[in-house]
Each structure stands twice: as C-alpha cells, then as structure tokens.
Design a protein around this motif. Structure first.
Motif, short mmCIF file in Angstrom:
data_model
loop_
_atom_site.label_atom_id
_atom_site.label_comp_id
_atom_site.label_asym_id
_atom_site.label_seq_id
_atom_site.Cartn_x
_atom_site.Cartn_y
_atom_site.Cartn_z
N ALA A 121 -1.64 8.40 -1.79
CA ALA A 121 -2.56 7.60 -1.32
C ALA A 121 -2.25 6.33 -0.68
CB ALA A 121 -3.66 7.47 -2.12
N LEU A 122 -1.23 5.59 -1.36
CA LEU A 122 -0.82 4.40 -0.97
C LEU A 122 0.21 4.51 0.52
CD1 LEU A 122 -0.18 2.50 -4.24
CD2 LEU A 122 -1.46 1.90 -2.80
N SER A 123 0.79 5.52 0.28
CA SER A 123 2.07 5.37 1.49
C SER A 123 1.22 6.43 2.74
CB SER A 123 3.18 6.12 1.15
OG SER A 123 2.87 7.49 0.44
N GLY A 124 0.27 7.29 2.41
CA GLY A 124 -0.07 7.97 3.57
C GLY A 124 -1.63 7.89 3.80
N TYR A 125 -2.37 7.02 3.27
CA TYR A 125 -3.98 7.00 3.59
C TYR A 125 -4.15 6.87 4.99
CZ TYR A 125 -4.27 1.99 4.00
OH TYR A 125 -4.12 0.60 4.54
N GLN A 126 -3.44 6.00 5.76
CA GLN A 126 -3.60 5.73 7.22
C GLN A 126 -3.63 7.12 8.20
OE1 GLN A 126 -1.37 2.53 8.57
NE2 GLN A 126 -2.84 0.91 7.83
N THR A 127 -2.59 7.76 7.62
CA THR A 127 -2.19 9.03 8.31
C THR A 127 -3.25 10.03 7.90
OG1 THR A 127 0.10 8.64 8.17
CG2 THR A 127 -0.66 10.96 8.68
N PHE A 128 -3.74 10.13 6.83
CA PHE A 128 -4.92 11.03 6.23
C PHE A 128 -6.09 10.96 6.91
CE2 PHE A 128 -7.92 12.65 3.35
CZ PHE A 128 -7.24 13.86 3.18
N LEU A 129 -6.39 9.69 7.01
CA LEU A 129 -7.81 9.40 7.47
C LEU A 129 -7.85 9.74 9.08
CD1 LEU A 129 -8.59 5.91 5.83
CD2 LEU A 129 -9.74 8.04 5.40
N LYS A 130 -6.74 9.41 9.62
CA LYS A 130 -6.57 9.77 11.22
C LYS A 130 -6.41 11.17 11.38
CE LYS A 130 -3.44 6.09 12.10
NZ LYS A 130 -2.32 5.78 12.98
N GLY A 131 -5.93 11.97 10.40
CA GLY A 131 -5.79 13.33 10.62
C GLY A 131 -6.97 14.13 10.25
N ILE A 132 -7.80 13.56 9.36
CA ILE A 132 -9.09 14.21 9.03
C ILE A 132 -10.03 14.12 10.32
CG2 ILE A 132 -11.21 13.91 7.57
CD1 ILE A 132 -9.17 15.43 6.16
N LYS A 133 -10.09 12.84 10.68
CA LYS A 133 -10.95 12.51 11.94
C LYS A 133 -10.48 13.66 13.08
CE LYS A 133 -11.84 8.93 15.26
NZ LYS A 133 -11.37 7.80 15.89
N ASN A 134 -9.19 13.44 13.41
CA ASN A 134 -8.51 14.47 14.50
C ASN A 134 -9.17 16.00 14.00
OD1 ASN A 134 -7.55 12.25 15.74
ND2 ASN A 134 -5.60 12.67 14.80
#
Length: 713
Positions: A121-134
């Motif tokens: 979560a700490l290293s990949g939360y930004q990627t994850f949030l953008k990815g879910i939205k995409n």
C-alpha cells in the motif's frame, strides 16, 4: 494564453489523457499540456478549479506562478523535489517492512499478509487508485496493467512477489521521473540565461527595473560582470563582451561606441551605456529561448509512431496475457494457478514505460546540447532530420566566404563616364557587390549624379538612366544586347579566370569599364568541409549566382565535391529540388537571400549571428557567423538517432526475452518487473549521456584552444 508549470506528472500517456480531458472543458479547446517541458498552456478564461480537479485525478497539480523564465522555475522544482522525497521515503519504509516480513517469515505466519499488504500500500497506493479508476472507465494504461497484476498476485496468495512488484514499480516511476526532470532542468538551466533586471538611466538617475518594462530608446547602464538586458547599441564606453549565450562562442568580442550588442551577453570589463533598440520580448535572446522551449514539444515521426503503437500495444499485451492464462490449462492440461501467475507476469512485462521514454529524453538532451553550442534547432523533427542528411548544399557568399566583397581589380574603357555612371546607379542598391563598388569609388573624388528609371533585373543587375541616357550595370547576362570587341572579351576572360566576379558598366553601344570583385574565403571553410565529410556527409555542393570560373575556384579551395555557378534564385531552387531526388538535403545560407532554397530543402540551415531573418527563416540556425560548429551539430544529431534506435531495441528486446520465458514457464513477477524497470533505467541513462560534454577539440573557426572538460549540466 496563460502558462503554468506542473508538478506530479507521472508519464507521457497520462499527460496526453489529462490534456484530452482539459480540452473538453469550456474554453479548453486550445489547451496544450507538455510532458517534456512539464508545462500547461490554457486560455485566460478557463476555470482553473476545473483544470485542477482533472490534474488532481492523476496526482498532478499547478504551480500557480506564471512562468517567464523567472523564479517560478525554482518554485516548481521545489515541489517536484518534495514529491520525489516523499516517494523515496515511502519506498524506503515499504522496503524495510518487506525485508522485515521476509526475515520473520518462518516465525510468524498469520501477520505476514498484513506486513506485505502495508508495504504494498505504501509504495503502490497511487498506482492502485489510478488503476481502479481506469478499470471502471475501461482505460487501459500502465496503471491499469499494474493494478490487475497486483490484484491477481494477492488473489493467488503471492504476497511476497506482489509486494516486490509494487516496490520495484514505485522505484521505476521514481527513476523515470528523475530522468525526465534531469532533461528538463538541463533545458531550464539553458533558459535561465535571460537577464532579470536592468539599471535604467532616467533624468540622470539610476533605477533598477525588470527587463519586461524596458522600451525602445531607453538607456541602460551595464557594469562589469553584468548581463546586457536586451539588444541595443553602445552609446558610451568600450569593453569586451561574452556572447556565448547567443552564439555559443566563449571568446570575448571587443565592442565600442556605435556597435550593436545582444541581450543576454555579458559585459566583461568597464562600464557600458547601451541604448535599447528592441523591447526584451523582441530581442534575439528572447526569440531564441522561446524557440528552444517550443522545440521540446514537437514530435518526431518516430515519437508519433511510438505513441500510435502504444495505443494498440497495451490492449494487445492484455490479450496475450489472457491467452497465456487460459490456453495452456485448457488445451494442454497445465495448472490454472501456475498459468494465471504467468499471465500476470506477462501484464507487467507489457508496461510500455521504456518504449515511450525511448525518444523524448534523448531529443531534449540533443536540442539542449546544441543550444549550448549556439545552434538553435527548432524542433525534435529537425534534429532527427539533421542526423539523416547525406547532402549539404552551400550558398557561397557569406557562407563559405566572408561575404564582404571588395574590388580587387578594375578596367576602364571610358575614363569620363565609367566611375560617375557606376556611382549613380549603385549608390541606391543594398546588394553586397554594389556596396563593394561604392567603397572603391569613394577612394576617388567623384561627383555622384542621380539615376532615374531604376530597374532591377533579378540575377543580372540594374538598368537605369543617368543624364537622360540608358545604362546597364551588372554581370554578363545584363549586356547581352552588346557585341563585345575581342580585346575587351579577352580582358573579361582573364578576370574570370582569376576567379573574380564581374560588375560591367555599359551603355547601349559599348562597355565603359569592368570591376573585378573578389570575396575572401573563410579560413575555416576547408577544414569544416573536410570534417563534414568525416561525420558522414557524402555529397557537398556549392550553389552560387557567380560565374562558373569563380565557383570552380572557390569549390577547389574549400574542398566541396561539386558546384553550380551562374544560378538565378529560382535556378538554385531547381538545383535543390533535383538534389532531394537522390538523398536527404540540407541547404545552408544566410537566411535572407536564400529563403526559397532554404524552404525547398529537406532542412534549411541559416547562419545569422542573431539576425531576425535568420531566426525566422530556417529550421536550424547557427548563431555564429561561421560554419565551425556545424559538424558537431550533425554528430550530436546522429548520436541522438543512434541512441533512440538503441533505446527501442533495448526496450523491445528485454520485453521479448522476458515474454519468451513464458514458453518454459520460467517467467516470474519479479523477473517481469526487473525486465521493465531495467529497460526504463537503461533508456533513461543512455539518453542522458547525450548531455555529457567530454572532448573539446580546437575549434577551426577560431584560434581558441578549448581545454578538455567533462560536465553534465
């Protein structure tokens, strides 16, 4: 239009996506977002809060100060630097938690998932949030691929590898951002040469003002070590001036009262008073900086192809991933869990980061490197072209020669009329040959008469009336109405054989006299032409309006492979057209008289030392008044093209090797992310090496010996 610096731009694809969204807003049609320069241009009437919402969806934001090559640059970099520090901190904590989880793996089992999930979560939360939205918007890009891979890894219990993927992807994004930021900073360091303030003299008082407030005819005071604020003329003082900002030449140029100076050049010693001749935004330096900045945002055919390819490449990778997950278990009895894992690894391999970065960092580095040398390339597309040219066509006058012709010899057949008629006809002409004739006539006490009915015949000369009688002043084509006696014909041939350009003065019946004009060959021309052949230019051609004998003499002295003389302007264009049938052609001229030929060639290169016409006419401008730095510019362009080809090979090659590992089932998530990250790091570092200035050799255009230095700026 307003211009803002951006912080937090994560990738070229995301930047394009953000631009498309901003364009859909009211008054957003003209919006332009550049990943390369990290800037956004929008209409003055656009609602900024709506723009900021769109940017925030990708963790990007505006730096509110409007950019004018001022302190705003630093402010923007502070924000980006802060973002990088935050990312480094999060990655460090994630890595520590990840290592702690591995270390305690055999002792504590139940809590390990929480450790891994926290690190992920700490290293990949930004990627994850953008990815879910995409995913919900059915947009398939890098973040989408990584999110699917992470969800997949967690769903099959691959906590350790999923976490490693998140950490390595975060590291990858950090390095990717660092590479582009390094290229941007190098460019902005170049743009930062613009002076910020000026000391103006008003009513005998000194006052410090911003350079934007300077007006034509203002008088400014420039002390030793200070930058001259804008183009102007020295009205008091003498000094040597460093014009490196404009021309790339480090040797100082002596200046005295009445001489012109460029804004951005540095006064080395003494105190100068300079009368401003151009407002700063119209100065040579401002135009150069504007064009260099604009050059970052042009796309080469290679980049356009990569962008088109990436659109189809990502969905293709998803299809391949699905095939890897489904077909082996379905058709060959493979393990569903094992091949699902392989399919996730294929998704990660498919990230197009390295592919998209193959070109822009290399191009920005090449443009910046050339701009530091006083070579202005107006876009990446022209840099790519420069690296591909195999034929160089030169104008003669002012390019291979100094361009200040002088009368070397003259023959008089009518003592009474020759000089007065020549003086009357040539005094109103701005042609270099006319000026040479006038300089010679000024040596004698000639009463200059007035010419009437002056008619200029392109490529031939002038026809005019003096004292009611018609006269012809020009080259041999201009006197085709005459039958020339043998003794005079012999004199004409002798002067032509000496390589002189002829200005013949005649009436309707006879020749009154001949001026034999010579143009001194630049001392560096021969060595530059030789060096051009060494860097891969196969064919060098000289095109000139001078007669064949002069052309032959100059061509032989400078070493060009072929030449064409007696050319009218339109015939120069025809020659350039015929040359383009056999290769990639660049035409080099002074940017004023050669505009049609410069426009016709695949690439127009102008010599100008800052003249407006040179800056506006050509695709590439040599800001010096010689060709000395052209071979280096071609070498840099060729290196950029080689680098881009190498980058593409590495990006695709490493991915192909990783994909081939799926055949025996050897591909793992961490191998996949390392293949992608390895390609991105290599592509970035290789591109940045273009900024290194290792060597320096003696510049053939000057007596300066430049000491070897290595710098990456």
């Amino acid at each position: 239009m307003k211009e803002y610096r951006l912080q937090g731009l994560s990738c070229p694809n995301c930047a394009q996506d953000l631009e498309d969204q901003i364009k859909k807003l009211e008054n957003g049609e003209s919006a332009k977002l550049s990943y390369n320069s990290g800037k956004l241009k929008v209409d003055d009437n656009i609602k900024l809060d709506e723009v900021e919402k769109i940017l925030a969806s990708d963790n990007a934001s505006l730096v509110k100060e409007k950019q004018n090559h001022d302190h705003g640059h630093d402010h923007g970099h502070d924000h980006d630097h802060g973002n990088q520090k935050t990312l480094i901190l999060l990655l460090s904590i994630s890595t520590a938690i990840f290592l702690a989880a591995i270390f305690t793996e055999s002792k504590v089992d139940a809590s390990l998932a929480i450790f891994y999930l926290l690190a992920m979560a700490l290293s990949g939360y930004q990627t994850f949030l953008k990815g879910i939205k995409n995913l919900f918007q059915l947009k398939f890009n890098i973040e989408t691929l990584m999110t699917i891979a992470l969800i997949g890894a967690v769903s099959i219990g691959e906590w350790k590898e999923g976490t490693l993927v998140a950490i390595l992807f975060g590291l990858n994004e950090l390095l990717e951002g660092y590479g582009m930021e390094k290229a941007r900073k190098s460019m902005e360091k170049l743009l930062d040469i613009a002076p910020k303030e000026a000391t103006i003299i008003q009513d005998g008082q000194e006052k410090i003002v911003s350079i934007q407030s300077l007006k034509i005819n203002d008088t400014v005071l420039v002390r030793a070590g200070e930058k001259i604020p804008s183009d102007g003329t020295i009205v008091s003082g003498t000094s040597s001036v460093n014009e490196a900002a404009i021309t790339g030449e480090s040797m100082p140029v002596e200046k005295q009262v009445g001489e012109e100076v460029f804004g951005g050049s540095i006064n080395n010693e003494g105190v100068l008073k300079v009368q401003i001749t151009k407002a700063y935004e119209d100065s040579s330096l401002a135009k150069i900086l504007h064009l260099v900045e604009e050059a970052q945002d042009t796309k080469t055919p290679t980049e356009l192809f990569i962008n088109r390819f990436s659109k189809y490449y990502t969905p293709l990778i998803m299809v391949i991933s699905a095939i890897v997950m489904v077909f082996p278990p379905l058709l060959f009895g493979g393990s569903w869990g094992e091949w699902f894992y392989q399919g996730l690894a294929v998704l990660i391999v498919g990230c197009p980061c390295a592919l998209i970065l193959s070109s822009p960092i290399a191009n920005i580095s090449g443009i910046t490197r050339n701009a530091r040398n006083g070579i202005l390339i107006k876009g990446s597309v022209f840099l790519e072209q420069l690296g591909k040219i195999d034929t160089l066509a030169f104008d003669k006058t002012g390019t291979l020669t100094i361009g200040e012709p002088f009368v070397q010899k003259y023959e008089v057949f009518d003592q009474e009329r020759f000089f007065p008629v020549a003086s009357a006809v040539e005094k109103s002409s701005s042609h270099p040959l006319a000026k040479a004739v006038m300089r010679k006539i000024e040596e004698f006490s000639i009463v200059t008469k007035e010419a009437e009915d002056i008619e200029t015949v392109s490529g031939q000369g002038i026809v005019a009336k003096v004292d009611g009688q018609r006269y012809w002043v020009g080259n041999e084509k201009n006197i085709e109405h005459l039958v020339i006696p043998d003794p005079i014909k012999k004199k004409i041939n002798e002067m032509k054989n000496d390589g002189l350009t002829l200005v013949i003065v005649a009436d309707k019946d006879q020749i009154l006299g001949i001026f034999g004009i010579s143009d001194q060959i630049r001392e560096e021309s021969r060595s530059v032409v030789a060096k051009l052949h060494q860097v891969g230019i196969k064919n060098t051609v000289m095109l000139t309006g001078d007669h064949e004998k002069t052309a032959e003499k100059v061509a032989k002295q400078v070493g060009v492979k072929s030449y064409f003389g007696d050319l009218l302007p339109e015939e120069k264009v025809q020659q350039v057209k015929s040359l383009t049938n056999n290769g990639k052609v660049a035409m080099i001229g002074d940017g004023i008289n050669d505009a049609p030929a410069l426009a016709t060639a695949d690439l127009g290169i102008a010599m100008g030392k800052g003249t407006d016409s040179a800056i506006e006419t050509a695709d590439i401008v040599l800001m010096q008044d010689h060709l000395g730095k052209l071979p280096d510019a071609i070498s840099i362009a060729k290196r950029v093209n080689r680098t881009i080809r190498l980058n593409l090979s590495l990006a695709l090659g490493l991915k192909l090797i990783a994909l081939l590992l799926t055949i025996p089932g050897w591909l793992t998530l961490w191998i996949a992310i390392l293949a992608d990250m390895g390609a991105t790091i290599l592509v970035t570092l290789i591109s940045l090496t273009i900024l290194w200035q290792g060597k320096q050799k003696r510049d053939p255009s000057s007596n300066e010996e430049v000491k070897g230095e290595v710098q990456l700026s």
